[in-house]
Design an enzyme around this catalytic site. Structure first.
Site, PDB file in Angstrom:
ATOM      1  N   THR A  55      45.044  36.492  39.980  1.00 32.92           N
ATOM      2  CA  THR A  55      44.473  35.394  40.687  1.00 32.92           C
ATOM      3  C   THR A  55      43.895  34.321  39.655  1.00 32.92           C
ATOM      4  O   THR A  55      42.929  34.538  39.215  1.00 32.92           O
ATOM      5  CB  THR A  55      43.292  35.833  41.767  1.00 32.92           C
ATOM      6  OG1 THR A  55      43.654  36.855  42.794  1.00 32.92           O
ATOM      7  CG2 THR A  55      43.061  34.590  42.778  1.00 32.92           C
ATOM      8  N   CYS A 113      36.291  39.358  43.907  1.00 32.73           N
ATOM      9  CA  CYS A 113      37.471  38.423  44.423  1.00 32.73           C
ATOM     10  C   CYS A 113      36.927  37.351  45.011  1.00 32.73           C
ATOM     11  O   CYS A 113      36.598  36.053  44.466  1.00 32.73           O
ATOM     12  CB  CYS A 113      38.421  38.886  45.020  1.00 32.73           C
ATOM     13  SG  CYS A 113      39.579  40.221  44.056  1.00 32.73           S
ATOM     14  N   LYS A 170      34.070  34.638  43.225  1.00 33.44           N
ATOM     15  CA  LYS A 170      34.487  34.042  41.851  1.00 33.44           C
ATOM     16  C   LYS A 170      35.770  33.260  42.441  1.00 33.44           C
ATOM     17  O   LYS A 170      35.935  32.026  41.573  1.00 33.44           O
ATOM     18  CB  LYS A 170      34.824  35.120  40.637  1.00 33.44           C
ATOM     19  CG  LYS A 170      35.990  36.129  41.276  1.00 33.44           C
ATOM     20  CD  LYS A 170      37.297  36.062  39.912  1.00 33.44           C
ATOM     21  CE  LYS A 170      38.082  37.048  40.187  1.00 33.44           C
ATOM     22  NZ  LYS A 170      39.406  36.647  40.369  1.00 33.44           N
ATOM     23  N   LYS A 196      31.849  47.108  49.464  1.00 28.00           N
ATOM     24  CA  LYS A 196      32.443  47.139  50.785  1.00 28.00           C
ATOM     25  C   LYS A 196      32.682  48.877  50.945  1.00 28.00           C
ATOM     26  O   LYS A 196      32.619  49.534  49.678  1.00 28.00           O
ATOM     27  CB  LYS A 196      33.873  46.806  50.751  1.00 28.00           C
ATOM     28  CG  LYS A 196      34.803  47.040  49.953  1.00 28.00           C
ATOM     29  CD  LYS A 196      35.829  45.932  50.179  1.00 28.00           C
ATOM     30  CE  LYS A 196      36.953  46.523  51.212  1.00 28.00           C
ATOM     31  NZ  LYS A 196      38.192  45.810  51.179  1.00 28.00           N
TER      32      LYS A 196
HETATM   33  N1  LIG Z   1      40.712  44.139  42.952  1.00 26.96           N
HETATM   34  C1  LIG Z   1      41.286  43.415  43.630  1.00 26.96           C
HETATM   35  O1  LIG Z   1      41.068  43.976  45.047  1.00 26.96           O
HETATM   36  C2  LIG Z   1      42.173  42.357  43.532  1.00 26.96           C
HETATM   37  C3  LIG Z   1      43.053  41.898  44.777  1.00 26.96           C
HETATM   38  C4  LIG Z   1      43.991  40.951  44.638  1.00 26.96           C
HETATM   39  C5  LIG Z   1      43.933  40.234  43.511  1.00 26.96           C
HETATM   40  N2  LIG Z   1      43.072  40.740  42.439  1.00 26.96           N
HETATM   41  C6  LIG Z   1      43.141  39.740  40.924  1.00 26.96           C
HETATM   42  O2  LIG Z   1      43.792  40.879  40.134  1.00 26.96           O
HETATM   43  C7  LIG Z   1      43.276  40.475  38.864  1.00 26.96           C
HETATM   44  C8  LIG Z   1      42.631  41.715  38.383  1.00 26.96           C
HETATM   45  O3  LIG Z   1      41.501  42.269  38.991  1.00 26.96           O
HETATM   46  P1  LIG Z   1      41.126  43.712  38.974  1.00 26.96           P
HETATM   47  O4  LIG Z   1      40.240  43.977  39.961  1.00 26.96           O
HETATM   48  O5  LIG Z   1      42.113  44.741  38.778  1.00 26.96           O
HETATM   49  O6  LIG Z   1      40.501  43.767  37.631  1.00 26.96           O
HETATM   50  P2  LIG Z   1      39.952  45.015  36.645  1.00 26.96           P
HETATM   51  O7  LIG Z   1      38.886  44.430  35.895  1.00 26.96           O
HETATM   52  O8  LIG Z   1      39.596  46.310  37.541  1.00 26.96           O
HETATM   53  O9  LIG Z   1      40.977  45.311  35.576  1.00 26.96           O
HETATM   54  C9  LIG Z   1      41.313  44.375  34.625  1.00 26.96           C
HETATM   55  C10 LIG Z   1      42.224  45.166  33.486  1.00 26.96           C
HETATM   56  O10 LIG Z   1      42.762  44.196  32.495  1.00 26.96           O
HETATM   57  C11 LIG Z   1      42.416  44.986  31.494  1.00 26.96           C
HETATM   58  N3  LIG Z   1      42.605  44.046  30.296  1.00 26.96           N
HETATM   59  C12 LIG Z   1      42.100  42.952  29.809  1.00 26.96           C
HETATM   60  N4  LIG Z   1      42.576  42.104  29.062  1.00 26.96           N
HETATM   61  C13 LIG Z   1      43.769  42.767  28.991  1.00 26.96           C
HETATM   62  C14 LIG Z   1      44.788  42.515  27.828  1.00 26.96           C
HETATM   63  N5  LIG Z   1      44.871  41.484  27.216  1.00 26.96           N
HETATM   64  N6  LIG Z   1      46.013  43.282  27.826  1.00 26.96           N
HETATM   65  C15 LIG Z   1      46.111  44.292  28.753  1.00 26.96           C
HETATM   66  N7  LIG Z   1      45.065  44.728  29.430  1.00 26.96           N
HETATM   67  C16 LIG Z   1      43.887  43.892  29.469  1.00 26.96           C
HETATM   68  C17 LIG Z   1      41.230  45.547  31.425  1.00 26.96           C
HETATM   69  O11 LIG Z   1      40.692  46.245  30.380  1.00 26.96           O
HETATM   70  C18 LIG Z   1      41.125  45.978  32.852  1.00 26.96           C
HETATM   71  O12 LIG Z   1      41.386  47.324  32.915  1.00 26.96           O
HETATM   72  C19 LIG Z   1      42.091  39.452  39.149  1.00 26.96           C
HETATM   73  O13 LIG Z   1      42.685  38.219  38.709  1.00 26.96           O
HETATM   74  C20 LIG Z   1      41.765  39.720  40.355  1.00 26.96           C
HETATM   75  O14 LIG Z   1      41.267  38.322  41.045  1.00 26.96           O
HETATM   76  C21 LIG Z   1      42.190  41.787  42.559  1.00 26.96           C
END
Ligand SMILES: NC(=O)c1ccc[n+]([C@@H]2O[C@H](COP(=O)([O-])OP(=O)(O)OC[C@H]3O[C@@H](n4cnc5c(N)ncnc54)[C@H](O)[C@@H]3O)[C@@H](O)[C@H]2O)c1
Length: 459
Positions: free
Chosen positions: A122, A264, A267, A326
């Site tokens: 996002t 999400c 932020k 949640k």
């Molecule tokens: N969690 C959700 O339900 C959800 C839903 C929709 C969208 N998103 C969006 O998806 C994105 C990720 O969210 P998340 O909850 O999975 O985050 P998260 O923190 O669980 O996972 C992020 C991962 O990226 C890795 N990472 C960081 N820098 C990196 C790099 N340079 N190369 C490779 N890996 C790297 C981290 O080590 C981590 O494992 C965010 O933008 C979030 O807003 C999340």
């Protein structure tokens, strides 16, 4: 078509396993070697229903592998999904784009054959166009690398089903070839009737934050009314039921309580405001500041309610049931429950916490609390119980059952999932957010003095 998924957190690990389930060869990449080692053994390092089985199945079959090497991913993949984090920047509302930028540059430098990079994180509007330039400046000569955006709408707790059968697919593309690639990736969902919205980069990016802004607004809307029902002695649950029956409004996301949290919504609404300010349209998104404020006030109100019910928080013993933001998740990022626990602790309370999945993550962030492995252990010595995450096992609590496990008869229902009348009939004092009277009585229109919550003084 070979697919890589960069970043294997909640979004990326789910996406990688689901792409394997759809029949693709998948390589997940993360910079965290512990995470990669765990996933490579088929062990999911976080809680997400249905995902462990999918992960194990495809790691075993060899269709799903994990690496820390951009060199390997760049040489191997045809489509590279980026799902790294975009957390809030420390001390600011804006998103920290350093992970997305770094992943994009690393990919671009290592891609050795024509490929498509597809962002799923996002991000602030304008990111895709900016990343296209980053890719152009960093890619190897003679290799064609394009960029598209495909925001993710999965809900934690339902991540697998949401990824395999989403409500809709949104893609931001600037060429028919890239759209064709994404149509191939999502062929199964499209054949099953999932609508695909193909649009420009900016609209695709904005769809995701607009959806989250709407959901945050819906929750804060009902919570704003809960501030009113608390003063007038009304019942917020009945109000939500009544307005929710209007099909134009709908009942979902109208549950009053301690408010939203997680990795999400909070932020994303802050990043949207920050981006709107950069674009000179801060006035358009200013209402989100109010939504954020309403949301955070609910946490304060819960602490006030606890103080009112106990007289003083100092040296009190408080049991907290549910600390994940949640149910069906172990995610405690910006968890309202953990924030409330910390505030109670800061006022001198001793806090015992039980969450079916979130204890470990919470204990890493807030080690000052006692983390226990059952409801019984949490409530045994408590002066007051706070029910803060609506796990099924907490929804099933009964006053008789809980009375056997604890001496206290005081509970705050932070999610409005208990029937206060039933608990009051068993001698419990039930504090609720936005619901001072028993729901059934309120529906009949005669809130009785006897059933009034004992937690707050009459206005
Ligand atoms: N969690 C959700 O339900 C959800 C839903 C929709 C969208 N998103 C969006 O998806 C994105 C990720 O969210 P998340 O909850 O999975 O985050 P998260 O923190 O669980 O996972 C992020 C991962 O990226 C890795 N990472 C960081 N820098 C990196 C790099 N340079 N190369 C490779 N890996 C790297 C981290 O080590 C981590 O494992 C965010 O933008 C979030 O807003 C999340």
């Amino acid at each position: 078509m070979r697919i890589t998924v960069i970043g294997t957190g909640y979004l990326g690990a789910t996406h990688a396993a689901c792409m394997a389930e759809l029949g693709f060869e998948v390589l997940g990449l993360d910079i965290d070697p512990t995470r990669v080692a765990s996933l490579s053994e088929g062990l999911l390092p976080f809680h997400e229903p249905d995902l462990p089985a999918l992960l194990q199945k495809h790691v075993k079959s060899g269709r799903l592998r994990f690496t820390t090497s951009y060199q390997e991913a760049g040489a191997w993949g045809d489509v590279h999904f980026i799902g790294v984090g975009t957390p809030q920047r420390a001390g600011e509302g804006a998103a920290d784009m350093s992970y997305v930028d770094s992943a994009t540059i690393s990919l671009a430098r290592n891609i050795t054959k024509d490929a498509l990079i597809v962002g799923k994180s996002t991000v602030p509007v304008g990111t895709t166009r900016r990343l296209k330039n980053l890719v152009r400046d960093n890619k190897r000569p003679g290799v064609k690398v394009n960029v598209a955006w495909n925001p993710e709408f999965l809900r934690e707790g339902f991540a697998v089903v949401d990824t395999l059968t989403p409500d809709r697919l949104v893609i931001g593309v600037d060429s028919p070839e890239d759209e064709a690639v994404l149509r191939k990736v999502y062929a199964t969902a499209l054949a099953g009737g999932v609508p695909l919205i193909s649009t420009d980069f900016e609209t695709a990016e904005l769809v995701k934050v607009a959806a989250n802004a709407f959901l945050a607004t819906k929750i804060s809307f009902i919570n704003a009314f809960s501030e009113v029902t608390e003063v007038i002695g009304g019942d917020i649950t009945t109000l939500a039921d009544a307005i929710g029956l209007d099909a134009r409004i709908g009942r979902r996301f109208l549950n009053a309580g301690i408010g939203f949290g997680g990795g999400c919504l909070p932020k994303d609404i802050r990043a949207l405001q920050a981006r709107a300010a950069e674009l000179g349209v801060d006035h358009s998104m200013r209402f989100l500041d109010e939504m954020d404020g309403i949301n955070l006030r609910r946490r304060e109100r819960t602490v006030d309610l606890a103080r009112e019910m106990l007289g003083s928080l100092s040296q009190s013993r408080i049991a907290i049931l549910g600390v994940a933001f949640k149910p069906n998740s172990d995610d405690v990022r910006d968890s309202p429950a953990l924030d409330i626990a910390n505030r109670l602790f800061d006022e001198g309370a001793e806090v015992s916490i039980f969450d079916p999945a979130g204890n470990l993550n919470a204990s890493r962030r807030s080690p000052q609390h006692h983390y226990v492995s059952s409801t019984e252990d949490a409530v045994r010595e408590a002066d007051l119980i706070l029910l803060l995450t609506e796990w099924d096992e907490f929804k099933a609590l009964t006053p008789e059952g809980l009375s056997v496990q604890t001496g206290t008869r005081k509970i705050i229902d932070g999610r409005n999932i208990l029937r206060p009348q039933v608990w009051a009939d068993s001698g419990w004092s039930v504090g609720s957010l936005g619901r001072r009277y028993v729901a059934d009585q309120a529906i009949e229109g005669t809130p009785s003095e006897q059933l009034q919550m004992s937690s707050s003084p009459a206005p």
